[in-house]
Design a protein around this motif. Structure first.
Motif, PDB file in Angstrom:
ATOM      1  N   THR A  33      -1.454  35.641 -26.768  1.00 39.31           N
ATOM      2  CA  THR A  33      -1.828  36.328 -25.538  1.00 39.31           C
ATOM      3  C   THR A  33      -0.629  36.547 -24.633  1.00 39.31           C
ATOM      4  O   THR A  33      -0.386  37.667 -24.144  1.00 39.31           O
ATOM      5  CB  THR A  33      -2.909  35.528 -24.788  1.00 39.31           C
ATOM      6  OG1 THR A  33      -4.037  35.335 -25.640  1.00 39.31           O
ATOM      7  CG2 THR A  33      -3.366  36.260 -23.533  1.00 39.31           C
ATOM      8  N   SER A  34       0.141  35.506 -24.396  1.00 35.40           N
ATOM      9  CA  SER A  34       1.282  35.639 -23.480  1.00 35.40           C
ATOM     10  C   SER A  34       2.358  36.564 -24.037  1.00 35.40           C
ATOM     11  O   SER A  34       2.997  37.310 -23.285  1.00 35.40           O
ATOM     12  CB  SER A  34       1.866  34.262 -23.152  1.00 35.40           C
ATOM     13  OG  SER A  34       2.311  33.608 -24.310  1.00 35.40           O
ATOM     14  N   LEU A  68      -3.044  31.143 -26.957  1.00 33.55           N
ATOM     15  CA  LEU A  68      -2.277  31.410 -25.740  1.00 33.55           C
ATOM     16  C   LEU A  68      -0.885  31.949 -26.045  1.00 33.55           C
ATOM     17  O   LEU A  68      -0.340  32.735 -25.265  1.00 33.55           O
ATOM     18  CB  LEU A  68      -2.181  30.142 -24.896  1.00 33.55           C
ATOM     19  CG  LEU A  68      -3.522  29.565 -24.423  1.00 33.55           C
ATOM     20  CD1 LEU A  68      -3.281  28.304 -23.597  1.00 33.55           C
ATOM     21  CD2 LEU A  68      -4.314  30.579 -23.604  1.00 33.55           C
ATOM     22  N   ASP A  83      -7.295  28.786 -18.824  1.00 35.87           N
ATOM     23  CA  ASP A  83      -6.008  28.782 -19.526  1.00 35.87           C
ATOM     24  C   ASP A  83      -5.590  30.202 -19.922  1.00 35.87           C
ATOM     25  O   ASP A  83      -4.400  30.548 -19.858  1.00 35.87           O
ATOM     26  CB  ASP A  83      -6.095  27.913 -20.778  1.00 35.87           C
ATOM     27  CG  ASP A  83      -6.256  26.434 -20.457  1.00 35.87           C
ATOM     28  OD1 ASP A  83      -5.958  26.027 -19.312  1.00 35.87           O
ATOM     29  OD2 ASP A  83      -6.707  25.678 -21.354  1.00 35.87           O
ATOM     30  N   ALA A  84      -6.559  31.020 -20.342  1.00 35.80           N
ATOM     31  CA  ALA A  84      -6.238  32.379 -20.794  1.00 35.80           C
ATOM     32  C   ALA A  84      -5.633  33.225 -19.688  1.00 35.80           C
ATOM     33  O   ALA A  84      -4.705  34.003 -19.924  1.00 35.80           O
ATOM     34  CB  ALA A  84      -7.490  33.060 -21.348  1.00 35.80           C
ATOM     35  N   LYS A 120      -2.132  30.296 -18.106  1.00 37.06           N
ATOM     36  CA  LYS A 120      -1.076  30.087 -19.094  1.00 37.06           C
ATOM     37  C   LYS A 120      -0.848  31.337 -19.959  1.00 37.06           C
ATOM     38  O   LYS A 120       0.288  31.682 -20.284  1.00 37.06           O
ATOM     39  CB  LYS A 120      -1.424  28.900 -19.984  1.00 37.06           C
ATOM     40  CG  LYS A 120      -1.519  27.575 -19.243  1.00 37.06           C
ATOM     41  CD  LYS A 120      -1.959  26.452 -20.177  1.00 37.06           C
ATOM     42  CE  LYS A 120      -2.116  25.139 -19.434  1.00 37.06           C
ATOM     43  NZ  LYS A 120      -2.585  24.043 -20.327  1.00 37.06           N
ATOM     44  N   GLY A 121      -1.935  31.992 -20.345  1.00 36.80           N
ATOM     45  CA  GLY A 121      -1.814  33.193 -21.168  1.00 36.80           C
ATOM     46  C   GLY A 121      -1.542  34.449 -20.385  1.00 36.80           C
ATOM     47  O   GLY A 121      -1.193  35.478 -20.957  1.00 36.80           O
TER      48      GLY A 121
END
Length: 259
Positions: free
Chosen positions: A193-194, A190, A218-219, A222-223
């Motif tokens: 990704t972010s 994450l 979450d991806a 959050k991501g």
């Protein structure tokens, strides 16, 4: 808010579907055409195909598989592996793919991104990135390095800077794969990704590590990814595409519903 996409990824070697962990220990797990058709019928939003040894073996893409897939599925699909020129891109698109994914070829010749965008439109050009965590340094300030040839060759390039460069050259999307998380089923990276999502304005597909639908949630939350790539979780029958989408929907993530 746009729906978040769920995208099965099919790694192909010698015309067969294969899967490994952290780009190693790949085993044969079936026929890629039959598997793609099943995911299409289950409601996948798109499908991604990678010829995982084309670049390292210095050969062209598996056009026969692409042509057969195009006859069986009617959703967008992208193809990567061994694409090193505009002519390679054209051949893949003529065979029936909607998008081409450039990875090793683009690192070695970044102009292929801009040339492809001019010829076919940015929406057809996906930058595939295989990324590994390393110690932070002057050359790699983010601590995430670009690796090519199926994880075999470290390039000394910062992944965040490469993503920004590719967008400026005309890439329309990024498929971001964490080598460290690949096949582990422990969740996406994450942080990686972010960082990439925040650095660019084009869609980013999170890839590597999905083991439970919560990881996809979450991806894309959050991501902040636009889509989640999945492989082991569906290849081995642990979850189906409809089950994943329903879980995401129940967690408040908008998806294209299939039931």
């Amino acid at each position: 808010m746009l729906s978040k996409r769920v995208i099965p990824c099919l790694d192909v070697r010698n015309g067969r579907l294969t899967k490994g962990v952290k780009f190693q220990g790949n085993v044969d797990i079936g026929d890629p055409v039959e598997t793609a058709k099943r995911y299409y019928e289950e409601g996948a939003d798109e499908i991604v195909f990678y010829d995982i040894t084309a670049s390292s073996e210095g050969r062209g893409i598996f056009l026969d598989v692409v042509e057969e897939v195009a006859k069986q599925i009617f959703i967008p699909f992208s193809v990567g592996g061994g694409i090193n020129s505009v002519e390679d891109m054209r051949a893949v698109l003529r065979a029936g793919a909607e998008k081409v994914s450039v990875n090793s070829g683009a690192v070695k010749n970044p102009d292929i991104i801009s040339q492809g965008a001019v010829q076919f439109g940015s929406q057809c050009v996906v930058l595939g990135m295989d990324v590994k965590r390393v110690d932070k340094s002057e050359d790699i300030p983010s601590g995430f390095e670009v690796v090519i040839h199926g994880g075999r060759k470290h390039m000394g390039m910062d992944a965040i800077e490469w993503a920004k460069t590719a967008e400026a050259l005309g890439a329309g999307e990024i498929c971001l794969n964490s080598i460290d998380a690949d096949g582990t089923k422990d969740g996406y990276d994450l942080e990686l990704t972010s960082l990439v999502v925040e650095a660019v304005s084009i869609p980013v597909i999170a890839s590597g590590g999905a083991g439970h639908p919560q990881h996809m949630v979450d991806a894309v939350t959050k991501g902040k990814a636009s889509a989640a790539l999945i492989a082991s979780i569906v290849h081995y029958g642990e979850w189906s595409v409809p089950e994943i989408k329903k879980f995401m929907h129940d967690q408040g993530v908008r998806t294209r519903m299939v039931w």
